[in-house]
Design an enzyme around this catalytic site. Structure first.
Site, PDB file in Angstrom:
ATOM      1  N   LYS A 213       0.855  -1.198   0.000  1.00  0.00           N
ATOM      2  CA  LYS A 213       0.000   0.000   0.000  1.00  0.00           C
ATOM      3  C   LYS A 213       0.885   1.240   0.000  1.00  0.00           C
ATOM      4  O   LYS A 213       0.958   2.001   0.959  1.00  0.00           O
ATOM      5  CB  LYS A 213      -0.932  -0.027   1.205  1.00  0.00           C
ATOM      6  CG  LYS A 213      -1.910  -1.200   1.176  1.00  0.00           C
ATOM      7  CD  LYS A 213      -2.726  -1.303   2.444  1.00  0.00           C
ATOM      8  CE  LYS A 213      -3.640  -2.530   2.424  1.00  0.00           C
ATOM      9  NZ  LYS A 213      -4.395  -2.707   3.675  1.00  0.00           N
ATOM     10  N   LYS A 245      -3.681 -14.876  -1.075  1.00  0.00           N
ATOM     11  CA  LYS A 245      -4.576 -14.056  -0.271  1.00  0.00           C
ATOM     12  C   LYS A 245      -6.018 -14.549  -0.389  1.00  0.00           C
ATOM     13  O   LYS A 245      -6.307 -15.510  -1.092  1.00  0.00           O
ATOM     14  CB  LYS A 245      -4.446 -12.587  -0.682  1.00  0.00           C
ATOM     15  CG  LYS A 245      -3.082 -11.987  -0.312  1.00  0.00           C
ATOM     16  CD  LYS A 245      -2.967 -10.535  -0.714  1.00  0.00           C
ATOM     17  CE  LYS A 245      -3.963  -9.641   0.009  1.00  0.00           C
ATOM     18  NZ  LYS A 245      -3.713  -9.570   1.468  1.00  0.00           N
ATOM     19  N   GLU A 278      -2.509 -16.502   3.452  1.00  0.00           N
ATOM     20  CA  GLU A 278      -3.342 -15.753   4.389  1.00  0.00           C
ATOM     21  C   GLU A 278      -4.425 -16.663   4.960  1.00  0.00           C
ATOM     22  O   GLU A 278      -5.101 -17.378   4.212  1.00  0.00           O
ATOM     23  CB  GLU A 278      -3.980 -14.567   3.662  1.00  0.00           C
ATOM     24  CG  GLU A 278      -4.947 -13.772   4.513  1.00  0.00           C
ATOM     25  CD  GLU A 278      -5.592 -12.640   3.730  1.00  0.00           C
ATOM     26  OE1 GLU A 278      -6.797 -12.418   3.909  1.00  0.00           O
ATOM     27  OE2 GLU A 278      -4.890 -11.968   2.939  1.00  0.00           O
TER      28      GLU A 278
END
Length: 389
Positions: A213, A245, A278
């Protein structure tokens, strides 16, 4: 007269005659080409060659007796991350071109004689961790290789409000043209480094990581700042780590299917790289660990996403995260993600998790206030008046 110093100064500025109206009518130097974003190399050659920057930066410390002692420090205390395609020089050139447009600095061309020399000082307007010193060197060198830059701090050092931590000397035009681009990079990087330092100290013994990010086009710069602040880099992009993810898991039909597909792909392609998965629930984690027990896998790290639960009183419940870390039991690296703030990171780090990732390090940057001033004395007076020095 701020641009004129006493003869005792190591750098003596002189004021040449102001350009006449006829001179101003010649709007741009003859060396300037609209296709070239910065003509400074061509018309600032008058600065003596000895002022060219070397691969080291000289830091000057002053003793109580007023004697100056030269101390050599590394010009690049923390190297930028290695990236196969990122062109840092191109990013610098783009930033300078963004400012110069197709005409250059009209104000400087109208007001500053091309043979004017000046010295400008970097002043911290708040406490923090300085970052971007090495990048500033690159920018000054790109604008005008004859500029001489000296630093009294290095990347990663703590600076305090009112501190003069560096200076640049040479062609006044060059300094002013470079000023805003240098400060834009340094202030952003220093803001990232300052928050990273605070988070890393609080998270210990866990390591603090950033995420992807980042500001588009500034990823390497942002991640460099994290390193300077004492954090570690997560993956640089989509190319250097497999990261399964939630969306991959949803499309693949479950965490087992997703990891099995990755294991087969990496084996077929003879690729070796870190693999992270994840997990969002204890059930997903248990399914993943069961697969890893029964199959040869490339799995290296497990992300424990949003297992830090915020409470109404502002605290967080880390019991789920702690249970997950105990289930992993050191077989793989673990990474906590979600609800990570400067207030919660210490409690998260105490769970035994290996890494803590925080998007806020780079997606919500509060720049550290830094200025570059030629009239340092007046700047400090104004700073004190406004409580910014």
């Amino acid at each position: 007269m701020p641009l004129i110093s006493a003869p005792s100064s190591p750098f003596c500025y002189y004021r040449s005659s102001r350009p006449t109206a006829d001179n101003i009518s010649v709007s741009l130097p003859s060396c300037y080409s609209p296709s070239s974003f910065l003509p400074l190399r061509s018309f600032c050659r008058f600065v003596r060659p000895s002022l060219r920057p070397s691969n080291r930066i000289m830091a000057i410390s002053t003793s109580e007796a007023g004697r100056c002692v030269d101390v050599e420090v590394e010009s690049m205390a923390v190297k930028p991350p290695s990236h196969p395609t990122y062109d840092l020089k191109a990013v610098i050139a783009l930033a300078l071109s963004e400012d110069a447009g197709d005409r250059g600095d009209i104000t400087c061309l109208a007001t500053i004689p091309m043979d004017m020399k000046a010295e400008a000082h970097f002043i911290a307007k708040e406490d923090g961790v300085v970052a971007g010193i090495s990048l500033a060197e690159m920018i000054f060198n790109e604008v005008d290789p004859s500029l001489k830059v000296q630093w009294f701090a290095k990347d990663g050092d703590l600076i305090s409000k009112g501190m003069q931590f560096g200076k640049v000397y040479g062609c006044a035009y060059s300094i002013i043209v470079a000023e805003r681009v240098v400060l834009n990079f340094m202030q952003r990087m220093s803001g990232i480094a300052t928050l990273t330092k605070a988070m890393a100290d609080a998270a210990y013994p866990a390591c603090i990581l950033e995420t992807r990010k980042t500001a588009p086009g500034l990823r390497l710069v942002d991640k460099w700042a994290v390193l300077i602040g004492g954090g570690k880099n997560h993956r640089l992009g989509l190319f250097d780590m497999v990261m399964i993810k939630d969306n991959h898991i949803s499309v693949a039909g479950g965490v087992t299917n997703a990891l099995s597909s990755v294991d087969q792909f990496l084996q077929q392609k003879s690729i070796q790289m870190p693999v992270e998965v994840e997990t969002r629930t204890i059930e997903e984690l248990e399914e993943l660990l069961k697969y890893a027990t029964q199959h040869k896998t490339s799995l290296t790290r497990i992300m424990l996403d949003n297992m830090v639960v915020p409470l109404p009183n502002g605290d967080v419940d880390v019991s789920m995260l702690k249970d997950a870390v105990q289930l992993i039991n050191g077989r793989f690296e673990s990474e906590a993600s979600g609800n990570v703030t400067i207030e919660t990171v210490k409690k998260i780090g105490e769970t035994g998790v290996t890494y803590i990732s925080s998007g806020a390090l780079t997606h919500s940057v509060k720049a550290l206030d830094i200025s570059l001033k030629i009239d340092t004395e007046l700047a400090l007076q104004v700073g004190k008046r406004t409580n910014r020095a």
